[in-house]
Motif scaffolding. Structure first.
Motif, PDB file in Angstrom:
ATOM      1  N   THR A  14       0.838  -1.203   0.000  1.00  0.00           N
ATOM      2  CA  THR A  14       0.000   0.000   0.000  1.00  0.00           C
ATOM      3  C   THR A  14       0.871   1.251   0.000  1.00  0.00           C
ATOM      4  O   THR A  14       0.814   2.060  -0.921  1.00  0.00           O
ATOM      5  CB  THR A  14      -0.944   0.013   1.216  1.00  0.00           C
ATOM      6  OG1 THR A  14      -1.789  -1.141   1.176  1.00  0.00           O
ATOM      7  CG2 THR A  14      -1.817   1.264   1.214  1.00  0.00           C
ATOM      8  N   ASP A  17       6.530  -0.632  -1.760  1.00  0.00           N
ATOM      9  CA  ASP A  17       6.654  -1.767  -2.680  1.00  0.00           C
ATOM     10  C   ASP A  17       7.762  -2.688  -2.168  1.00  0.00           C
ATOM     11  O   ASP A  17       8.927  -2.557  -2.530  1.00  0.00           O
ATOM     12  CB  ASP A  17       6.988  -1.269  -4.087  1.00  0.00           C
ATOM     13  CG  ASP A  17       7.039  -2.402  -5.103  1.00  0.00           C
ATOM     14  OD1 ASP A  17       6.802  -3.562  -4.716  1.00  0.00           O
ATOM     15  OD2 ASP A  17       7.329  -2.127  -6.281  1.00  0.00           O
ATOM     16  N   GLN A  19       7.606  -6.148  -2.316  1.00  0.00           N
ATOM     17  CA  GLN A  19       7.356  -7.499  -2.805  1.00  0.00           C
ATOM     18  C   GLN A  19       8.646  -8.301  -3.000  1.00  0.00           C
ATOM     19  O   GLN A  19       8.733  -9.468  -2.600  1.00  0.00           O
ATOM     20  CB  GLN A  19       6.578  -7.442  -4.125  1.00  0.00           C
ATOM     21  CG  GLN A  19       6.271  -8.794  -4.698  1.00  0.00           C
ATOM     22  CD  GLN A  19       5.355  -8.741  -5.908  1.00  0.00           C
ATOM     23  OE1 GLN A  19       5.105  -9.770  -6.534  1.00  0.00           O
ATOM     24  NE2 GLN A  19       4.843  -7.579  -6.252  1.00  0.00           N
ATOM     25  N   TYR A  92       5.373   3.845  -3.008  1.00  0.00           N
ATOM     26  CA  TYR A  92       4.594   3.943  -4.235  1.00  0.00           C
ATOM     27  C   TYR A  92       4.433   5.416  -4.612  1.00  0.00           C
ATOM     28  O   TYR A  92       4.430   6.295  -3.735  1.00  0.00           O
ATOM     29  CB  TYR A  92       3.224   3.292  -4.057  1.00  0.00           C
ATOM     30  CG  TYR A  92       3.278   1.782  -4.060  1.00  0.00           C
ATOM     31  CD1 TYR A  92       3.427   1.075  -5.250  1.00  0.00           C
ATOM     32  CD2 TYR A  92       3.193   1.064  -2.872  1.00  0.00           C
ATOM     33  CE1 TYR A  92       3.485  -0.310  -5.257  1.00  0.00           C
ATOM     34  CE2 TYR A  92       3.247  -0.324  -2.871  1.00  0.00           C
ATOM     35  CZ  TYR A  92       3.398  -1.003  -4.069  1.00  0.00           C
ATOM     36  OH  TYR A  92       3.466  -2.378  -4.067  1.00  0.00           O
ATOM     37  N   PRO A  93       4.320   5.709  -5.899  1.00  0.00           N
ATOM     38  CA  PRO A  93       4.177   7.104  -6.340  1.00  0.00           C
ATOM     39  C   PRO A  93       2.975   7.786  -5.682  1.00  0.00           C
ATOM     40  O   PRO A  93       1.891   7.205  -5.602  1.00  0.00           O
ATOM     41  CB  PRO A  93       3.968   6.966  -7.856  1.00  0.00           C
ATOM     42  CG  PRO A  93       4.609   5.669  -8.217  1.00  0.00           C
ATOM     43  CD  PRO A  93       4.366   4.764  -7.038  1.00  0.00           C
ATOM     44  N   VAL A  95       2.677   8.819  -2.482  1.00  0.00           N
ATOM     45  CA  VAL A  95       2.492   8.642  -1.037  1.00  0.00           C
ATOM     46  C   VAL A  95       2.726   9.949  -0.279  1.00  0.00           C
ATOM     47  O   VAL A  95       1.893  10.377   0.528  1.00  0.00           O
ATOM     48  CB  VAL A  95       3.428   7.541  -0.490  1.00  0.00           C
ATOM     49  CG1 VAL A  95       3.432   7.563   1.041  1.00  0.00           C
ATOM     50  CG2 VAL A  95       2.997   6.175  -0.990  1.00  0.00           C
ATOM     51  N   ASP A 170      -4.352  -2.876   0.536  1.00  0.00           N
ATOM     52  CA  ASP A 170      -4.334  -3.583  -0.748  1.00  0.00           C
ATOM     53  C   ASP A 170      -4.855  -5.008  -0.681  1.00  0.00           C
ATOM     54  O   ASP A 170      -4.954  -5.675  -1.710  1.00  0.00           O
ATOM     55  CB  ASP A 170      -2.903  -3.623  -1.296  1.00  0.00           C
ATOM     56  CG  ASP A 170      -1.989  -4.473  -0.427  1.00  0.00           C
ATOM     57  OD1 ASP A 170      -1.795  -4.118   0.754  1.00  0.00           O
ATOM     58  OD2 ASP A 170      -1.484  -5.496  -0.910  1.00  0.00           O
ATOM     59  N   TRP A 190      -2.945  -1.601  -6.641  1.00  0.00           N
ATOM     60  CA  TRP A 190      -1.556  -1.877  -7.030  1.00  0.00           C
ATOM     61  C   TRP A 190      -0.857  -2.873  -6.102  1.00  0.00           C
ATOM     62  O   TRP A 190       0.335  -3.122  -6.247  1.00  0.00           O
ATOM     63  CB  TRP A 190      -0.756  -0.576  -7.066  1.00  0.00           C
ATOM     64  CG  TRP A 190      -0.798   0.213  -5.792  1.00  0.00           C
ATOM     65  CD1 TRP A 190      -0.033   0.029  -4.668  1.00  0.00           C
ATOM     66  CD2 TRP A 190      -1.647   1.324  -5.505  1.00  0.00           C
ATOM     67  NE1 TRP A 190      -0.356   0.946  -3.705  1.00  0.00           N
ATOM     68  CE2 TRP A 190      -1.344   1.765  -4.197  1.00  0.00           C
ATOM     69  CE3 TRP A 190      -2.638   2.001  -6.233  1.00  0.00           C
ATOM     70  CZ2 TRP A 190      -2.002   2.840  -3.596  1.00  0.00           C
ATOM     71  CZ3 TRP A 190      -3.288   3.072  -5.633  1.00  0.00           C
ATOM     72  CH2 TRP A 190      -2.965   3.477  -4.337  1.00  0.00           C
ATOM     73  N   GLY A 191      -1.584  -3.459  -5.168  1.00  0.00           N
ATOM     74  CA  GLY A 191      -0.955  -4.347  -4.196  1.00  0.00           C
ATOM     75  C   GLY A 191      -1.091  -5.819  -4.514  1.00  0.00           C
ATOM     76  O   GLY A 191      -0.943  -6.243  -5.658  1.00  0.00           O
ATOM     77  N   ALA A 209      -4.626   4.724  -8.085  1.00  0.00           N
ATOM     78  CA  ALA A 209      -3.408   5.507  -7.883  1.00  0.00           C
ATOM     79  C   ALA A 209      -3.603   6.348  -6.631  1.00  0.00           C
ATOM     80  O   ALA A 209      -4.738   6.700  -6.281  1.00  0.00           O
ATOM     81  CB  ALA A 209      -3.133   6.408  -9.087  1.00  0.00           C
TER      82      ALA A 209
END
Length: 224
Positions: A14, A17, A19, A92-93, A95, A170, A190-191, A209
């Motif tokens: 959220t 990133d 992952q 993430y973009p 935030v 997410d 996006w999650g 977004a």
């Protein structure tokens, strides 16, 4: 009109990133015990849960001792990866812009995550956003998602009621946690969990977004 006073964000998937780090550390923990590694998709499915619940789901036939060894191996591998000079775990973009907007509107912010408190504080400090949050809730100090305990404790610490609280995450665990606490739940696309599952879990809205969150805030404020 409803007054929004607190927004509680999930962390992994959220805000951040992470992952690559999570999957790498999980694979390492299983390999160290000579166990077959879970698929990347299986690992993504448990992100957000407590580490113990994650290991039980990923290694359902294992003993409690094995689960504890997997947890220890994961934490060790995660710390090692996070300490590497080339480690990347970006925000993430959007935030920071959203946190700026929330602060300007006089709305409090918090985090509720399956991470440990040590891990969460390290992540927030790395991105210099630790002081943007009035309350931090983690699975090592509360019951894990989807139980509403983390949201309930965050609201208690902030002095806010469920009707004035939004949860942003997410996974279905975030949505279920928020709904169970009586809060307004917003999913992000996006999650780790598909959008249709977020809707099925009861998301009041799903955004694609971070820039769309301001619109979700406005819609929340327009509720009767």
């Amino acid at each position: 009109m409803t007054t929004l006073r607190l927004v509680i964000f999930d962390c992994d998937g959220t805000l951040v990133d992470s992952q690559r780090t999570i999957i790498g550390a999980m694979n390492s923990s299983f390999t160290q015990l000579g166990l077959p590694s879970p698929t990347d998709d299986a690992i993504r499915r448990v992100v957000g849960l407590s580490l113990h619940e994650s290991m039980v789901r990923l290694h359902p036939g294992g003993s409690d001792v094995e689960h504890q060894e997997l947890i220890a191996g994961y934490r060790s591998a995660f710390f090692e990866m996070r300490s590497a000079p080339d480690h990347e775990e970006p925000l993430y973009p959007g935030v920071v812009a959203v946190l700026d907007h929330i602060e300007q509107e006089g709305i409090l912010a918090g985090v509720a995550t399956g991470k440990s408190m040590r891990g969460l504080k390290a992540t927030l400090a790395r991105h210099a956003i630790h002081d943007r949050f009035i309350t931090l809730q983690t699975a090592d100090q509360n019951r894990g998602k989807p139980h509403p305990a983390m949201v309930q404790r965050a609201m208690e610490e902030a002095g806010v009621e469920p009707d004035n609280t939004m949860v942003v995450g997410d996974t279905t665990y975030d949505i279920e946690m928020g709904r169970a606490a009586g809060a307004y739940a917003v999913g992000v696309s996006w999650g780790y969990h598909p959008v249709d599952e977020l809707h099925t879990a009861g998301a009041h809205a799903v955004i694609n977004a971070f820039g769309e969150l301001n619109g979700a805030l406005a819609r929340f404020m327009a509720l009767e």
